[in-house]
Write a protein that holds these residues in place. Structure first.
Motif, short mmCIF file in Angstrom:
data_model
loop_
_atom_site.label_atom_id
_atom_site.label_comp_id
_atom_site.label_asym_id
_atom_site.label_seq_id
_atom_site.Cartn_x
_atom_site.Cartn_y
_atom_site.Cartn_z
N TRP A 1 17.45 4.75 -3.72
CA TRP A 1 16.44 3.69 -3.83
C TRP A 1 15.06 4.32 -3.88
N PRO A 2 14.07 3.60 -4.42
CA PRO A 2 12.69 4.07 -4.32
C PRO A 2 12.25 4.13 -2.85
N CYS A 3 11.25 4.91 -2.60
CA CYS A 3 10.76 5.00 -1.22
C CYS A 3 10.20 3.65 -0.76
N PRO A 4 10.28 3.37 0.52
CA PRO A 4 9.78 2.07 1.02
C PRO A 4 8.26 1.96 0.87
N THR A 5 7.78 0.74 0.75
CA THR A 5 6.34 0.48 0.67
C THR A 5 5.91 -0.34 1.87
N TYR A 6 4.69 -0.09 2.33
CA TYR A 6 4.18 -0.74 3.54
C TYR A 6 2.89 -1.50 3.24
N LYS A 7 2.75 -2.66 3.87
CA LYS A 7 1.51 -3.44 3.84
C LYS A 7 1.08 -3.69 5.27
N VAL A 8 -0.19 -3.39 5.55
CA VAL A 8 -0.69 -3.48 6.93
C VAL A 8 -1.86 -4.45 6.97
N TRP A 9 -1.87 -5.31 8.00
CA TRP A 9 -2.97 -6.26 8.23
C TRP A 9 -3.56 -6.04 9.62
N ASN A 10 -4.87 -6.15 9.67
CA ASN A 10 -5.55 -6.12 10.97
C ASN A 10 -5.70 -7.55 11.45
N ARG A 11 -4.97 -7.91 12.52
CA ARG A 11 -4.95 -9.29 13.00
C ARG A 11 -6.15 -9.58 13.90
N ASN A 12 -7.26 -9.95 13.26
CA ASN A 12 -8.46 -10.35 14.01
C ASN A 12 -8.85 -9.31 15.05
N ASN A 13 -8.77 -8.06 14.64
CA ASN A 13 -9.14 -6.95 15.53
C ASN A 13 -8.33 -6.91 16.82
N GLN A 14 -7.16 -7.55 16.80
CA GLN A 14 -6.30 -7.56 17.98
C GLN A 14 -5.04 -6.71 17.78
N GLY A 15 -5.08 -5.89 16.76
CA GLY A 15 -3.93 -5.04 16.49
C GLY A 15 -3.49 -5.15 15.05
N TYR A 16 -2.54 -4.31 14.69
CA TYR A 16 -2.06 -4.24 13.32
C TYR A 16 -0.64 -4.77 13.20
N ALA A 17 -0.42 -5.53 12.11
CA ALA A 17 0.93 -5.98 11.78
C ALA A 17 1.29 -5.35 10.44
N CYS A 18 2.54 -4.98 10.29
CA CYS A 18 2.96 -4.28 9.08
C CYS A 18 4.27 -4.85 8.57
N SER A 19 4.37 -4.95 7.24
CA SER A 19 5.64 -5.30 6.61
C SER A 19 6.10 -4.10 5.79
N VAL A 20 7.41 -3.95 5.68
CA VAL A 20 7.97 -2.87 4.87
C VAL A 20 8.95 -3.49 3.88
N SER A 21 8.92 -2.98 2.65
CA SER A 21 9.78 -3.50 1.59
C SER A 21 10.53 -2.36 0.92
N ILE A 22 11.75 -2.67 0.48
CA ILE A 22 12.57 -1.68 -0.22
C ILE A 22 13.14 -2.34 -1.47
N GLU A 23 12.94 -1.69 -2.61
CA GLU A 23 13.52 -2.16 -3.87
C GLU A 23 14.93 -1.57 -3.99
N THR A 24 15.94 -2.40 -3.83
CA THR A 24 17.32 -1.91 -3.88
C THR A 24 17.85 -2.00 -5.31
N THR A 25 18.99 -1.39 -5.53
CA THR A 25 19.61 -1.39 -6.86
C THR A 25 20.75 -2.38 -6.96
N GLY A 26 20.98 -3.15 -5.90
CA GLY A 26 22.08 -4.09 -5.90
C GLY A 26 21.61 -5.53 -6.05
N GLU A 27 22.49 -6.45 -5.69
CA GLU A 27 22.18 -7.86 -5.82
C GLU A 27 21.08 -8.29 -4.84
N GLU A 28 20.89 -7.50 -3.80
CA GLU A 28 19.91 -7.89 -2.79
C GLU A 28 18.48 -7.81 -3.32
N GLU A 29 18.26 -7.00 -4.38
CA GLU A 29 16.94 -6.78 -4.97
C GLU A 29 15.96 -6.25 -3.92
N THR A 30 14.96 -7.02 -3.54
CA THR A 30 13.96 -6.52 -2.61
C THR A 30 14.27 -6.97 -1.18
#
Length: 348
Positions: A285-314
């Protein structure tokens, strides 16, 4: 009977020979090995020799028993078998403490008694029993010292024959931890982070490397020093040693429930991003990608996504909020690994 009560009517040398099922050619070697006294530095020398000889004996055994394991896996497996806690449990299982020659201070005797009672009360006495329920009392160093000292005496008596040493001493270390046991070991660092989250604290693992090349790690909770492990050859070994010491210290004031991972997916949060990349490469699979948000200067939240090659897709998952950006990425990667484990099970 008191778990560590001395039995003066039994000759210590004869008793230990029966445990080992070996009769010393030079019985004074064993007698000196059992004499723990500041005025007897020779005992420390024999202990030093025994520690090194046991490490070599275990190395030989594991090398021959597991011809397909990588050096790193062999090193980890040896570390699981050659350590103070494992040797201390061997001393408890065979009652070696009662055969020490000389007086032991009250504080040490009490610590040995508490440790002995805790070990004997465990529901599961098998490999990694320490991690299967709760952290027991801190391991008294003298218990491991006894085992090393006796092994050193045997090693000298057999004319420094490692193979013969192994034949004589192997029985006191049973059960010997296997590769399958190691795969089912408790997740020490994951447990530490879970405890910190439960009590709203922040874990800090500070690492340094000395001029001798050894790594030293200290564990802090909210900038308060908790424990520091002994220096180790690798950073990972040092981190595990420090985390184990920290859990032992914390167990004095709280109940510790260990995190277990029977599939051996290492979810150490500090290594999560690296582990996730390894999984993606393995499945092409391609390497995972990350998106980070600063939650009102109270810390960081992050999502991670993976593009798969199967039916699951992302595949995407959102991690918990963290005070630092890089830790939020590690937290998200750790959750993704857990999710993948349930989706793909043994195919990771």
């Amino acid at each position: 009977m008191d778990p560590v009560e001395k039995i003066p009517k039994i000759d210590p040398v004869e008793a230990v020979e029966k445990i080992l099922k070996y009769s010393f050619s030079n019985k004074s070697l064993l007698k000196d090995a059992l004499l723990f006294s500041r005025e007897k530095p020779e005992t420390a020398r024999v202990q030093f020799l025994g520690e090194a000889a046991l490490a070599q004996a275990f190395t030989n055994h594991l090398f021959l028993a597991y011809p397909n394991l990588e050096p790193k896996e062999l090193t980890d497996l040896r570390s699981s078998n050659v350590n103070g806690e494992k040797f201390a449990r061997a001393a408890v299982n065979h009652g070696l403490f009662q055969f020490i020659i000389g007086d032991v201070d009250t504080h040490t005797a009490t610590r040995v008694k508490n440790f002995t009672e805790a070990v004997r009360k465990e529901d599961d006495p098998g490999p990694y029993a320490l991690g299967r329920s709760r952290i027991v009392k801190a391991t008294p160093a003298i218990l491991g010292d006894i085992v090393e000292s006796v092994a050193g005496a045997v090693y000298i008596d057999v004319n420094y024959d490692v193979r013969r040493l192994w034949e004589i001493c192997r029985g006191i270390f049973e059960p010997i931890y296997t590769f399958d046991d190691m795969r089912r070991q408790p997740q020490i660092i994951a447990t530490l982070y879970r405890i910190a989250e439960k009590y709203g604290k922040r874990v800090q693992i500070r690492q340094s490397q000395g001029a001798d090349g050894l790594f030293k790690v200290a564990v802090y909770l909210d900038d308060e020093f908790i424990a520091g492990g002994v220096p180790k050859p690798t950073a990972k070994q040092a981190k595990l040693a420090a985390a184990r010491d920290a859990l032992s210290k914390l167990s004095e004031s709280m109940v510790i429930e260990m995190v277990m991972d029977d599939d051996n997916l290492d979810i150490d949060i500090d290594d999560a991003r690296k582990k996730l990349i390894e999984i993606c490469k393995k499945r092409k699979w391609p390497c995972p990608t990350y998106k980070v948000w600063n939650r009102n200067n109270q810390g960081y939240a992050c999502s991670v996504s993976i593009e798969t090659t199967g039916e699951e897709e992302t595949l995407s998952i959102m991690g918990e909020r963290r005070k630092r950006k890089n830790i939020s990425q590690d937290a998200a990667a750790s959750l993704m690994i857990r999710a993948l484990k349930y989706v793909y099970k043994d195919d990771l």
